[in-house]
Design a protein around this motif. Structure first.
Motif, PDB file in Angstrom:
ATOM      1  N   LEU A  91      -3.614  -2.273  -5.508  1.00 42.90           N
ATOM      2  CA  LEU A  91      -4.690  -1.529  -6.600  1.00 42.90           C
ATOM      3  C   LEU A  91      -5.888  -1.504  -7.143  1.00 42.90           C
ATOM      4  CD1 LEU A  91      -1.966  -3.889  -8.877  1.00 42.90           C
ATOM      5  CD2 LEU A  91      -1.929  -1.655  -8.517  1.00 42.90           C
ATOM      6  N   ALA A 145       1.715   6.673  -6.698  1.00 44.12           N
ATOM      7  CA  ALA A 145       0.107   7.887  -7.190  1.00 44.12           C
ATOM      8  C   ALA A 145       0.529   8.962  -6.973  1.00 44.12           C
ATOM      9  CB  ALA A 145      -0.816   7.195  -6.540  1.00 44.12           C
ATOM     10  N   ASP A 146       1.078   9.416  -5.479  1.00 44.23           N
ATOM     11  CA  ASP A 146       1.188  11.593  -5.203  1.00 44.23           C
ATOM     12  C   ASP A 146       2.150  11.258  -5.900  1.00 44.23           C
ATOM     13  OD1 ASP A 146       1.427  13.210  -3.191  1.00 44.23           O
ATOM     14  OD2 ASP A 146       2.731  12.667  -2.604  1.00 44.23           O
ATOM     15  N   VAL A 165       2.818   1.743  -3.603  1.00 38.00           N
ATOM     16  CA  VAL A 165       1.579   2.779  -4.826  1.00 38.00           C
ATOM     17  C   VAL A 165       1.097   3.583  -4.053  1.00 38.00           C
ATOM     18  CG1 VAL A 165      -0.965   1.829  -4.916  1.00 38.00           C
ATOM     19  CG2 VAL A 165       0.671  -0.457  -4.920  1.00 38.00           C
ATOM     20  N   PHE A 166       0.883   4.376  -2.873  1.00 37.82           N
ATOM     21  CA  PHE A 166       0.237   5.537  -2.403  1.00 37.82           C
ATOM     22  C   PHE A 166       0.995   6.718  -2.579  1.00 37.82           C
ATOM     23  CE2 PHE A 166      -2.396   3.869   1.851  1.00 37.82           C
ATOM     24  CZ  PHE A 166      -2.796   3.667   1.053  1.00 37.82           C
ATOM     25  N   TRP A 171      -7.623   0.131  -5.104  1.00 36.17           N
ATOM     26  CA  TRP A 171      -7.900   1.420  -4.631  1.00 36.17           C
ATOM     27  C   TRP A 171      -7.423   2.730  -5.779  1.00 36.17           C
ATOM     28  CZ3 TRP A 171      -3.783   5.149  -4.373  1.00 36.17           C
ATOM     29  CH2 TRP A 171      -3.989   6.906  -4.041  1.00 36.17           C
ATOM     30  N   TYR A 172      -5.670   1.608  -6.718  1.00 36.24           N
ATOM     31  CA  TYR A 172      -5.171   3.194  -7.415  1.00 36.24           C
ATOM     32  C   TYR A 172      -6.678   2.561  -8.725  1.00 36.24           C
ATOM     33  CZ  TYR A 172      -2.169   4.534 -11.020  1.00 36.24           C
ATOM     34  OH  TYR A 172      -1.505   5.416 -11.586  1.00 36.24           O
ATOM     35  N   GLN A 173      -6.888   1.910  -8.861  1.00 31.49           N
ATOM     36  CA  GLN A 173      -8.372   1.618  -9.960  1.00 31.49           C
ATOM     37  C   GLN A 173      -9.176   2.278 -10.065  1.00 31.49           C
ATOM     38  OE1 GLN A 173      -9.437  -2.508 -10.690  1.00 31.49           O
ATOM     39  NE2 GLN A 173     -11.530  -1.899 -10.882  1.00 31.49           N
ATOM     40  N   TYR A 215      -3.400  14.082  -4.300  1.00 28.19           N
ATOM     41  CA  TYR A 215      -3.458  13.449  -3.425  1.00 28.19           C
ATOM     42  C   TYR A 215      -2.683  14.025  -1.661  1.00 28.19           C
ATOM     43  CZ  TYR A 215      -4.466   9.770  -6.095  1.00 28.19           C
ATOM     44  OH  TYR A 215      -5.897   9.752  -7.766  1.00 28.19           O
ATOM     45  N   TYR A 249       0.663  -0.782  -0.168  1.00 33.10           N
ATOM     46  CA  TYR A 249      -0.206  -0.118  -0.322  1.00 33.10           C
ATOM     47  C   TYR A 249       0.840   0.876   0.250  1.00 33.10           C
ATOM     48  CZ  TYR A 249      -5.023  -1.475   0.817  1.00 33.10           C
ATOM     49  OH  TYR A 249      -5.814  -2.428   0.431  1.00 33.10           O
ATOM     50  N   ILE A 258       1.671  -0.976 -13.280  1.00 35.10           N
ATOM     51  CA  ILE A 258       0.914   0.430 -13.473  1.00 35.10           C
ATOM     52  C   ILE A 258       1.345   1.218 -14.435  1.00 35.10           C
ATOM     53  CG2 ILE A 258       0.694   3.163 -12.466  1.00 35.10           C
ATOM     54  CD1 ILE A 258       1.386   1.840  -9.600  1.00 35.10           C
ATOM     55  N   THR A 304      -9.465   5.340  -7.851  1.00 39.86           N
ATOM     56  CA  THR A 304      -8.992   6.874  -8.033  1.00 39.86           C
ATOM     57  C   THR A 304      -8.761   7.028  -9.574  1.00 39.86           C
ATOM     58  OG1 THR A 304      -6.638   6.464  -8.137  1.00 39.86           O
ATOM     59  CG2 THR A 304      -7.780   6.729  -6.031  1.00 39.86           C
TER      60      THR A 304
END
Length: 331
Positions: free
Chosen positions: A301, A214-215, A210-211, A303-305, A222, A207, A268, A307
């Protein structure tokens, strides 16, 4: 005693930076395994040597065909120079010259996968992981991914049954952006499990990485990421093993071992690597660490998907608004 002359193959870039900033640093051997050695520096930071293909942040790979336990002992002192590690008792040296450098944090110059593609990869990984031995957190795979269980439900082990509700609640809190709830639940997850990296720490590490990615890809979108990740890292110092606390500290900064990094990037970014092949390499880590990390990755993933899906929908609405007839302003 015959001194072992080892050569480094690859160095992590953060280790190179540390050695340059701290000449003649004295380290002590924290732990020794057949294929890895952890050197302790600054009371709570580790440098990891391995004779395997993989490499960790603040780590290096060496050309050693022997088991490290044959010539290294916990408590041994090691002098760290920019070009060489030398055991104070003369048992071994590691020549660092000519080693290649691995970037512990990098962003591929590739297009991002769309949300639909991420969903396909998640499903592919979930189906593959469901075929693996149901150890560690894997008995919870159907529950956490909301997939149909096999015809013969797996009861799982006492650890997975005990933490099941908290893990499910954590994933739901993340997916609904309830970050205070997610942090409160993380307190129950950090350090839970067995081994040098407890199962829930491996789960959380996925997590955090991935966070972080994404940031970095969507700066400002985020704003909670840095505080969330660093809070997990800070709490881990007193709630889990030293090895695992180091893993979570690196993960909070977006750093993870090379095999894990390749898999996350493949999930990703739009490259040609097969995620299942890479997952197989990750799965080999530790007794259950690889599988527990993969569980966390599949959930992260999601969560990422989500977003990405929300961002794509907002983009569609914005395009519709632009093309709709606009009222003529009054004069």
């Amino acid at each position: 005693m015959t001194r072992k002359e080892l050569n480094a193959i690859t160095l992590a870039d953060d280790l190179v930076e540390f050695l340059g900033d701290h000449p003649r640093q004295l380290a002590s051997v924290h732990s020794v395994y057949r294929h890895a050695v952890n050197l302790l520096i600054r009371e709570d930071a580790l440098i990891t040597l391995t004779n395997q293909d993989d490499i960790m942040p603040m780590g290096l790979t060496v050309d050693c065909g022997l088991s490290f336990v044959e010539f290294i002992r916990a408590g041994d002192k090691v002098v760290l120079d920019l070009d060489r590690f030398t055991a104070a008792n003369g048992s071994f040296t590691v020549n660092l010259r000519d080693a290649s450098i691995w970037q512990t944090w990098s962003m591929p110059n590739l297009a991002l996968r769309p949300a639909e593609n991420i969903a396909q990869i998640r499903l592919k990984l979930s189906r593959w992981l469901a075929q693996q031995p149901a150890e560690g957190l894997l008995p919870l795979l159907p529950r956490l991914t909301r997939q149909l269980a096999s015809s013969k439900p797996v009861l799982g082990n006492i650890y997975s049954r005990y933490i099941a509700d908290d893990l499910e609640a954590f994933t739901k809190a993340v997916n609904t952006s309830d970050w205070e709830r997610a942090m409160s639940l993380a307190d129950r997850l950090i350090g839970f499990g067995m081994g040098s990296t407890p199962a829930c720490d491996d789960f959380l590490a996925a997590y955090l990485v991935v966070f972080n990615i994404a940031d970095a890809l969507n700066q400002g979108q985020y704003p909670w990421v840095r505080e969330f990740n660093q809070t997990i890292s800070r709490k881990a110092k007193s709630c889990t093993t030293l090895i695992s606390a180091n893993m979570l500290r690196h993960a909070a900064d977006g750093k993870i071992s090379r095999s894990h990094q390749r898999l996350i990037h493949t999930c990703i970014f739009n490259n040609q690597d097969d995620p299942v092949d890479l997952a197989g390499m990750v799965f080999q880590h530790g007794a259950t660490s690889g599988g527990d990390f993969l569980m966390g990755l599949i959930c992260a993933l999601e969560w990422y998907q989500n977003t990405l899906t929300n961002t794509e929908k907002e983009g569609e609405r914005a395009r519709v608004d632009i093309h709709e007839p606009q009222p003529v302003p009054g004069i």
